[in-house]
Each structure stands twice: as structure tokens, then as C-alpha cells.
Motif scaffolding. Sequence first.
Motif, PDB file in Angstrom:
ATOM      1  N   THR A 264       0.844  -1.203   0.000  1.00  0.00           N
ATOM      2  CA  THR A 264       0.000   0.000   0.000  1.00  0.00           C
ATOM      3  C   THR A 264       0.876   1.248   0.000  1.00  0.00           C
ATOM      4  N   ILE A 265       1.734   1.326  -0.990  1.00  0.00           N
ATOM      5  CA  ILE A 265       2.657   2.464  -1.115  1.00  0.00           C
ATOM      6  C   ILE A 265       2.043   3.449  -2.107  1.00  0.00           C
ATOM      7  N   SER A 266       1.388   4.471  -1.609  1.00  0.00           N
ATOM      8  CA  SER A 266       0.675   5.406  -2.493  1.00  0.00           C
ATOM      9  C   SER A 266       1.604   6.437  -3.131  1.00  0.00           C
ATOM     10  N   VAL A 267       2.766   6.688  -2.504  1.00  0.00           N
ATOM     11  CA  VAL A 267       3.690   7.711  -3.007  1.00  0.00           C
ATOM     12  C   VAL A 267       5.111   7.169  -2.968  1.00  0.00           C
ATOM     13  N   LEU A 268       5.855   7.399  -4.053  1.00  0.00           N
ATOM     14  CA  LEU A 268       7.301   7.155  -4.048  1.00  0.00           C
ATOM     15  C   LEU A 268       7.994   8.498  -3.865  1.00  0.00           C
ATOM     16  N   ARG A 269       8.596   8.681  -2.676  1.00  0.00           N
ATOM     17  CA  ARG A 269       9.209   9.962  -2.331  1.00  0.00           C
ATOM     18  C   ARG A 269      10.537  10.150  -3.063  1.00  0.00           C
ATOM     19  N   ASN A 270      10.998  11.394  -3.075  1.00  0.00           N
ATOM     20  CA  ASN A 270      12.236  11.726  -3.780  1.00  0.00           C
ATOM     21  C   ASN A 270      13.445  10.966  -3.250  1.00  0.00           C
ATOM     22  N   THR A 271      13.458  10.693  -1.943  1.00  0.00           N
ATOM     23  CA  THR A 271      14.642  10.084  -1.328  1.00  0.00           C
ATOM     24  C   THR A 271      14.478   8.597  -1.034  1.00  0.00           C
ATOM     25  N   CYS A 272      13.367   7.992  -1.463  1.00  0.00           N
ATOM     26  CA  CYS A 272      13.075   6.610  -1.040  1.00  0.00           C
ATOM     27  C   CYS A 272      14.040   5.582  -1.625  1.00  0.00           C
ATOM     28  N   LEU A 273      14.716   5.923  -2.723  1.00  0.00           N
ATOM     29  CA  LEU A 273      15.649   4.973  -3.343  1.00  0.00           C
ATOM     30  C   LEU A 273      17.097   5.436  -3.240  1.00  0.00           C
ATOM     31  N   SER A 274      17.342   6.459  -2.446  1.00  0.00           N
ATOM     32  CA  SER A 274      18.697   7.023  -2.367  1.00  0.00           C
ATOM     33  C   SER A 274      19.699   6.062  -1.760  1.00  0.00           C
TER      34      SER A 274
ATOM     35  N   HIS B 139      16.365   9.945  -9.234  1.00  0.00           N
ATOM     36  CA  HIS B 139      17.600  10.711  -9.431  1.00  0.00           C
ATOM     37  C   HIS B 139      18.813   9.968  -8.878  1.00  0.00           C
ATOM     38  N   ASN B 140      18.630   9.298  -7.734  1.00  0.00           N
ATOM     39  CA  ASN B 140      19.730   8.569  -7.103  1.00  0.00           C
ATOM     40  C   ASN B 140      19.748   7.088  -7.460  1.00  0.00           C
ATOM     41  N   ALA B 141      18.897   6.683  -8.405  1.00  0.00           N
ATOM     42  CA  ALA B 141      18.887   5.287  -8.869  1.00  0.00           C
ATOM     43  C   ALA B 141      18.835   5.273 -10.394  1.00  0.00           C
ATOM     44  N   PRO B 142      19.850   5.825 -11.038  1.00  0.00           N
ATOM     45  CA  PRO B 142      19.803   5.996 -12.496  1.00  0.00           C
ATOM     46  C   PRO B 142      20.053   4.711 -13.281  1.00  0.00           C
ATOM     47  N   ASN B 143      20.420   3.626 -12.595  1.00  0.00           N
ATOM     48  CA  ASN B 143      20.764   2.385 -13.288  1.00  0.00           C
ATOM     49  C   ASN B 143      19.577   1.452 -13.510  1.00  0.00           C
ATOM     50  N   ILE B 144      18.399   1.875 -13.132  1.00  0.00           N
ATOM     51  CA  ILE B 144      17.213   1.020 -13.292  1.00  0.00           C
ATOM     52  C   ILE B 144      16.966   0.747 -14.777  1.00  0.00           C
TER      53      ILE B 144
END
Length: 694
Positions: A77-87, A111-116
Motif C-alpha cells: 500500500t505504497i501510495s507515493v514514491l518519495r524523492n529520497t526513497c531509493l537514495s 535521481h539517485n537510482a539511475p541504473n534502473i
Amino acid sequence: MVWSWLSIDGVKMPLLRLIPCLACLALSLFWDILLPAAGHAHCQLTQQAALCTGFQLSSVPADLPKNINELQLNNNTISVLRNTCLSHYPHLQVLSCANCHLDTIESYTFHNAPNIENLNLAKNNIHTGYQQTSQALWHLSRLKVLDLSANGLTENMVAFLLRNMSSLERLSLSGNIMLRLDQAIFGALHRLEELNLERNGIYEIEDKAFNSLQSLQRLSLAFNNLPCLENFQLTQLLVLNASHNNLEWFISDQDMKEPFHLQTLDLRDNRLLFFPLLPTHSHVQTLLLSDNQIGFYQHLANISSLNWTTHVQFSNLTGNMSNVTVELWDETFHGDISSVELLDLTGNHVVHLPLGFLGKMRKLSRLKLGRNCLESLDLKELSASLYELDLSSNRLTTLSANQTTLNALAYLTHLNLSLNDLKTLPPKMFVSLSSLTTVDLSYNKVDICSSVELDSCIDNCDCIIWTDVRSLKQLYLRGCSLRQVPPSAFNGTPITHLELSDNPGIFLSQESLASLSGTLQQLGLGNTKTQAFDFTLFIHLRYLDLSRNSLSHLPGSIGVPHLRWLDLRDNSLTSIPFQQAETLSNSLQTLFLGGNPFNCCDMDWYRMLEEVNTVNIMDWPVTCLHVVHGTHRVDHLSGNLCRISDEEPSWWYVVLLLPVCLSFVGIIVIFTLTFRSSRVPKLINKRCLRHTSY
């Protein structure tokens, strides 16, 4: 009080004072170990992948190992992916957030996960915040696989999302609400190889909608509302799936000189009226046209009374005239079909095949013409490479072929002629087909030749010779109104599967099938009125159908073969001997018992089959019949239902004796009133009329 001392660096300290310090040190170490594990207690770590599916997470875990390259967050139930969630995960290559109620992806989330390279956002609500999502996707310059299916996206939203996705190789947009496709949507996808547009409701595709997709190889347009596919020009495409639409026409560009690379064309479940107009230079190998309305009508153009036009000009939905004008009944105008290996025309309106039509497909290996209206077929035109031929559910009455034609079909292995009106066939037809392994002649009127008829049948006759068909393994003769199976009918034929069901009254002796004793593995005798048959010889028999035969008891020899599958439905069985059931349970895996009037008070054999736990009773729960209490489910049987007489309750005896006692009392009263009526008044006065003190 006795003190214990501990010397640390030459200083003596009471041990009791150190206990709190040691406890704090142990707790600190334990917390350092426990905290990372507790943070991702719901995630399973496998090599460099974190699997966090279906644990009601409301955000992306922040304490997973930093070196993971795959993160699965589906069904949360993740309604939002925040800017820093994958940093924390700079090495991430695969991210899946399918079915997470996701409606917003902030602009700098990736921005911090450009290799996806692989991103799955299926079954979310991306349409609510698609502008922000588009900005977030700009940071994924290496993205190759993107799934945006079932997100409520319109064609304008999709065009906005895909503006900078030039690296994409695979894209799924299925299950959205796109209605019309134009060039602006896919303009940047120069590397795209696979595109899924299923289940969108698309009703129109502009001519240049796919022009920018020069690398596209697989395209699926299934389950939409397309009325036609005209001016098809995708020469580089290998697979096109346009099944389950409303297509009435498929017309490729006949002016293109460049060869088309299309290998699979799927047009099933549409409204095609005519055979598709394939490219002039084609490599189509698989052509799927089942469940349409295709027919060949050139013979109707010669009927002047119909006054039908012979030419047609095609136009698109905007009214612009196409440059395609064809002779409507010209059955030679199909394009290049020389490379077709599989042609499926099942479920159409084909009455006849045009002369030379099959002859053009010299590589044809599988031909499916079931559920049509064929009245005749010339086997001479069939390809020598054909190994499967399905002519079931047509109107064929005869099938003629000379010896040369039959010899040419050296690779034919599967032949389905069921559900026709066949009455005559070349008697040695199947002997001449040297590779034939499976024949289905069910629901025709062709009998089996006896030894007397073998010599008399030279040309077409009403029986078939089944002896010495060296390659035949499976033979289906269901519902053929067979009168008998002659002795030695299958000599020299190594049949493993024989279906004789729905031939009521067929005479079948052990000598009829004796030649199959060493090969027969599956035998169908359902609805044949078979009562007694000796299965002793058939030691390899594993599948047996005895349903619908009014059997009151099982044949005694049924336990000799090690049966794995047995169908006893719809018979008259009241019980199965315990020993016979025990023998069957040693090998039996699947059993059908429904529709039998089993005796509820004789079900020990059934309980034994349940207890062995190796026999799967497919039509559970089985019902049984009680003389007094009617029909019951076996699993609901009560112990009181079938008690023996010496265990019956006392009230039952009271009910039985009460009428007898009342009868005796009535006889005594009548006797007294009849023969001693004078003494009755005196007796009443003496007993009832006594003097009182008043």
C-alpha cells in the motif's frame, strides 16, 4: 557480606558494580544486530534481490543492503514514491511496484537510482499524477523495460509519459483506456522491440502511428475494438496479434516491394469475411484465423440473378479513399502464402477451398479446418510435409484418394475426421499412410471390416480395414453405431488407446481385442451396454472407462491390470466387494463413482479407499441410498443410520407393541359388554354409588 573482585588494568572493582555496564554493552551489541533485521523483517533477501511482496508496507524500506540490484514491492500500500526513497540503493536495476495503490511518483525519485533498467508500475493509479511521473522517468536514461498496464491512462497521458523514453525496448500499456493511436504517442521510441496494447478499447490507428518504431518486432493489439487493419506496412515486424477485435478486413500494402518479415499473424476471434490480403513478398509461417466468418465465394459471382458487384474499393474512417481496389471474388488474390506452415481456419464459413489454394502452401505442415461447412476436399493438393490434418465437424460424406496421393502423405501423423457424415472411405486408406499415429473417426457411420470383407472391398466401401497399420497408436471410434468388433480386427496394429464408447449394443468378445493384449493401455467402453468382459489378457491396461453401462457388479477380472484411472459413473452399482476395492487401491490413482445407487449400509469399501490416501475420487462427495432415509452424502453418514437390530432403541419396541396392547383391551371390553351386560350396572353401583356422611 562476601564481595567478588575483578581487576581491570590493575584497578580492583566489585563485580556487582559491573553488572549494569555489562548489561548495557550486551544490549547495545544485540540492538546493532537486531535493528537491521527488524527493519526488513518482511523482506526475503536472495543474493542481490530483496523480495518485499505482499506485507502491507506503506513505504519503501530504508534499511536493506545497499548493494541490492532488484527490489520487489508488489501488492503493498505504497501510495507515493518519495524523492529520497531509493537514495540508499544506487545499484538498483529492477524495481517492481505492481498493485501498490501508487498514484504519485515525485520528480526526483529516480535521481539517485539511475541504473534502473526494468520498471514495473502495473495496476496502479498513475493517471492521477502522470505529470510528476513523467518528470521522474526522465532520469532513467538506461530504462529498457517499462510496464504501465492497468493505470487508467489515456492516449494523451501516454504520449506525455513517453516523451523522453528513447532507451525503451519493451513496453506494456495493456488494460488502459486508450482509444485512438497517432504518430505523436510513440515518436521517441526508436529502439522499441515489443509493444503490448491489449485491452484498451482502441478503435482507430492512424496510418503513420507506428512509423517511428523501426525496431519493433512484436506487437499485440488483442482485445480492442478495431474494425479493420488497412495499409499494413510494418515490414520489420515478426509477430502481430490482432485477435479478439471486430476486424472485417486485413489488407497489407500491395505496392511495397520490400519483403515483409512477419512470421506469425494472429487474427482469431474477429469478423473477417474474406481471407486476409497478405503482403506480396511475405514470410508468414503461422496464420491463425479461427472463429471468423471467412468464406470463398468466387462461384457466386457467376450467378447473374444475384447481381452482386465484383469490385470493391477500401476507405478509412476519415473518408479518404484508399488506392486498394480488388476483385471481390478473386480467390487468387491472397498475397504470398508460400511460406505458411500452420493454417488454422477452424470455426469459419468455408464451404469449399479454391482450386490451387492448398497447392500454393508447399511448406504446410498443420492444417486445421474443423467446424466449417466443407462438403468435399481434394487430398491431391495437400503438402507432402503435412503431419496434422483436422477436418472435424464438417459435412464430408466421402473422402476419395488414390494410392499415389496417399503415398505422398508420408509424414501425416494426426488425422481428425470426427463429426462428419462419412459413410464410405478407401478401405485401405489408413494402411497406406505409413506414419499415421492418431485417427479420430468418431460420430461417422463407417464400420470395421471383418476377415470376409477384406477381399471384397477394393474401392470405396462402408467399412475400414484396421489390420497391419503398423504406426497406429490411438484410434477413436466413439459413436460410430458399430455393430461388432470382428475377431482379429486389429492384427498387426499396435494400438495403445482405443475408444469405443457411445456404441450401445456393440458385440465385443475377448477375441476381438486379443491382438492388442500386449499394447493396449487405454480403453473406452462407456455406454456400450457391456456387462462382462475378461480383462485378464490386458496386463498393460492403465485407463478404463466403464461409465453408463448399467453395471450391477464389477467384472471379476478388473483387478488384474494395474489400473490407474477408472470411470464407473452412471451405473447400477450398490456396492463394491471389499477385496476387489482393496486390489484396485494398490495401483488406482483416479476414480469416478457418481450416479450409482450405492447402499449406505455397505460402504466399508469406500472408507477403505479414503483411508489409503492414494486414490483420488474425482466426483466427491459420493451419495448413497438408504431404504428408509433416502439419499445421503457418504461423508455425512451417521452411525445410527445403519444400526443392526440388537442395538435398536427401546422406544422402537414400544411403538411396535402399543397397537397390539390396545387391540387386546378393545377385545376384552367388547366381550364384557356383549356377554355380561346385566352385571355391569350392579358393578357400577357397588363401586361408584356409595353413601356419604352428608
